[in-house]
Enzyme design. Structure first.
Site, PDB file in Angstrom:
ATOM      1  N   ARG A   1       1.169  -1.114  -0.523  1.00  0.00           N
ATOM      2  CA  ARG A   1      -0.272  -0.075   0.041  1.00  0.00           C
ATOM      3  C   ARG A   1       0.958   1.283   0.155  1.00  0.00           C
ATOM      4  O   ARG A   1       1.680   0.637   0.853  1.00  0.00           O
ATOM      5  CB  ARG A   1      -0.858   0.026   1.288  1.00  0.00           C
ATOM      6  CG  ARG A   1      -2.215  -0.801   1.521  1.00  0.00           C
ATOM      7  CD  ARG A   1      -3.038  -0.578  -0.101  1.00  0.00           C
ATOM      8  NE  ARG A   1      -4.342  -1.143   0.408  1.00  0.00           N
ATOM      9  CZ  ARG A   1      -4.349  -2.777  -0.927  1.00  0.00           C
ATOM     10  NH1 ARG A   1      -3.180  -2.529  -1.058  1.00  0.00           N
ATOM     11  NH2 ARG A   1      -5.473  -3.307  -0.238  1.00  0.00           N
TER      12      ARG A   1
ATOM     13  N   GLU B   1      -4.153   8.018  -4.740  1.00  0.00           N
ATOM     14  CA  GLU B   1      -4.734   6.979  -5.809  1.00  0.00           C
ATOM     15  C   GLU B   1      -6.004   7.609  -7.505  1.00  0.00           C
ATOM     16  O   GLU B   1      -6.604   7.384  -5.789  1.00  0.00           O
ATOM     17  CB  GLU B   1      -4.479   5.268  -6.068  1.00  0.00           C
ATOM     18  CG  GLU B   1      -3.120   4.691  -5.216  1.00  0.00           C
ATOM     19  CD  GLU B   1      -2.946   2.979  -5.667  1.00  0.00           C
ATOM     20  OE1 GLU B   1      -4.475   3.097  -6.042  1.00  0.00           O
ATOM     21  OE2 GLU B   1      -2.245   2.813  -4.799  1.00  0.00           O
TER      22      GLU B   1
ATOM     23  N   HIS C   1      -1.398   0.263  -9.596  1.00  0.00           N
ATOM     24  CA  HIS C   1      -1.598  -0.972  -8.851  1.00  0.00           C
ATOM     25  C   HIS C   1      -2.486  -2.163  -9.547  1.00  0.00           C
ATOM     26  O   HIS C   1      -3.675  -2.719  -9.599  1.00  0.00           O
ATOM     27  CB  HIS C   1      -2.885   0.433  -8.261  1.00  0.00           C
ATOM     28  CG  HIS C   1      -3.195  -0.804  -6.185  1.00  0.00           C
ATOM     29  ND1 HIS C   1      -3.810  -0.198  -5.398  1.00  0.00           N
ATOM     30  CD2 HIS C   1      -3.290  -1.911  -6.151  1.00  0.00           C
ATOM     31  CE1 HIS C   1      -3.828  -1.061  -4.718  1.00  0.00           C
ATOM     32  NE2 HIS C   1      -3.715  -2.843  -5.277  1.00  0.00           N
TER      33      HIS C   1
HETATM   34  C1  DGY Z   1      -5.399  -6.361  -2.452  1.00  0.00           C
HETATM   35  O1  DGY Z   1      -6.025  -7.059  -2.753  1.00  0.00           O
HETATM   36  O2  DGY Z   1      -4.876  -5.302  -1.713  1.00  0.00           O
HETATM   37  C2  DGY Z   1      -4.441  -5.816  -3.629  1.00  0.00           C
HETATM   38  O3  DGY Z   1      -4.034  -4.630  -3.558  1.00  0.00           O
HETATM   39  C3  DGY Z   1      -5.857  -5.744  -5.382  1.00  0.00           C
HETATM   40  O4  DGY Z   1      -5.121  -6.217  -5.727  1.00  0.00           O
END
Ligand code: DGY
Length: 322
Positions: free
Chosen positions: A235, A264, A283
């Site tokens: 993240r 984002e 992402h």
């Molecule tokens: C998640 O599943 O948390 C991912 O970031 C999605 O790709």
């Protein structure tokens, strides 16, 4: 039983939802606006949401009939789980099915950044390639280098597997030892300063929460090798992005490969976009057809279980009350 699905997702999953509930679907190719979410959740017993939806007390207050919040992602930092628990609403997520695909993305970023793939492609497309040149676009070796994995959970473990295949030395940090990684990939658990000091690549694999927010900032980049490359597929906010920009610009570290950002989509005036020693992707960590289908199907099954009052296939643990 009426449910809301906040984004168009693979057909296989929509079919499961539609067979078990009366489905309202936000079909637009942008996140559902908050006011629409709040309005539409009012008469729903189930909510299948995305990491772009903020699920907090206001949504739960509006969704008085909700029996489940099912997120199509493993990460759930967009959901106030304590508020869901307070409202008696279980939260589902989709761990497991995206592990290897996300590890592939981390490794793709490691290779692309180390070997300057993006710069090389731009150079070629711009017509600047005049001849083979012994000094052209030299990068760093990945094989036999040292990788530091911050968080040896499921995805970190799969990154370690890939790194082991490249004969890398593997260091990791984690709340507890990962004996399997130590046994199978000769991974060594070290403290964060050691990992930062000794790694050629630092790859982040921790969830975002109060403890991991800005886990890596200016003082950490200062401890890294000047050639080190930072990879983030977890993240954005685990890394202090402003401090990262400064570290990259001033040559404190060598480069970065980023799939996730503090904001984002990444605003087009973000200073990171002015630098060449990094690879940026939007992402897409889990974005293979198979994996996104599996995530959607799992989220649909969690949703259906929740509205039927059954245990979810994957339920996010309720926070421990102080
Ligand atoms: C998640 O599943 O948390 C991912 O970031 C999605 O790709």
């Amino acid at each position: 039983m009426r449910v809301l699905v906040t984004r168009d997702i693979p057909e296989e999953a929509l079919k499961i939802v539609a067979e078990n509930a009366e489905m309202e679907l936000w079909r637009e190719a942008r996140p559902i606006p908050r006011e629409v979410l709040i309005e539409q959740v009012a008469d729903k017993v189930g909510l299948l949401c995305m990491l772009t939806d903020r699920i907090d007390d206001a949504v739960l207050e509006a969704g008085k009939h909700l029996r489940v919040v099912s997120q199509m992602a493993v990460g759930y930092d967009n959901i106030d789980v304590a508020a869901c628990t307070k409202h008696g609403v279980p939260v589902g997520n989709t761990p497991g099915v995206l592990t290897e695909t996300t590890a592939d993305t981390a490794f793709a970023l490691i290779l692309a950044t180390a070997r300057r793939m993006h710069e090389s492609e731009q150079f070629l497309r711009a017509g600047e390639w005049k001849m083979w040149d012994p000094m052209l676009l030299l990068g760093q070796d990945v094989h036999h280098a040292t990788i530091g994995i911050v968080g040896m959970g499921r995805i970190g473990y799969e990154v370690a597997r890939r790194a082991y295949g490249f004969q890398m030395r593997i260091l990791y940090t984690g709340n507890r030892p990962n004996e399997e990684a130590e046994r199978n990939f000769e991974a060594q658990r070290v403290d964060l300063p050691t990992l930062l000091r000794e790694s050629d690549f630092v790859s982040v694999h921790t969830p975002l929460n109060a403890q991991t927010h800005h886990l890596l900032g200016a003082e950490h980049f200062a401890q890294m090798k000047r050639t080190a490359i930072l990879i983030n597929t977890a993240r954005g906010a685990v890394v202090d992005q402003k401090a990262l920009y400064t570290a990259l610009k001033e040559g404190v570290i060598g480069g970065a490969g980023l799939d996730v950002f503090e904001r984002e989509p990444l605003p087009m005036d973000d200073p990171l976009l002015t630098l060449s020693n990094l690879v940026l992707v939007p992402h897409i960590g889990s974005a293979s057809i198979k994996t996104r289908t599996q995530m959607a199907v799992l989220a649909a099954k969690n949703l259906v279980a929740g509205i039927q009052g059954k245990p979810l296939l994957h339920e996010v643990p309720a926070p421990i009350q102080p």
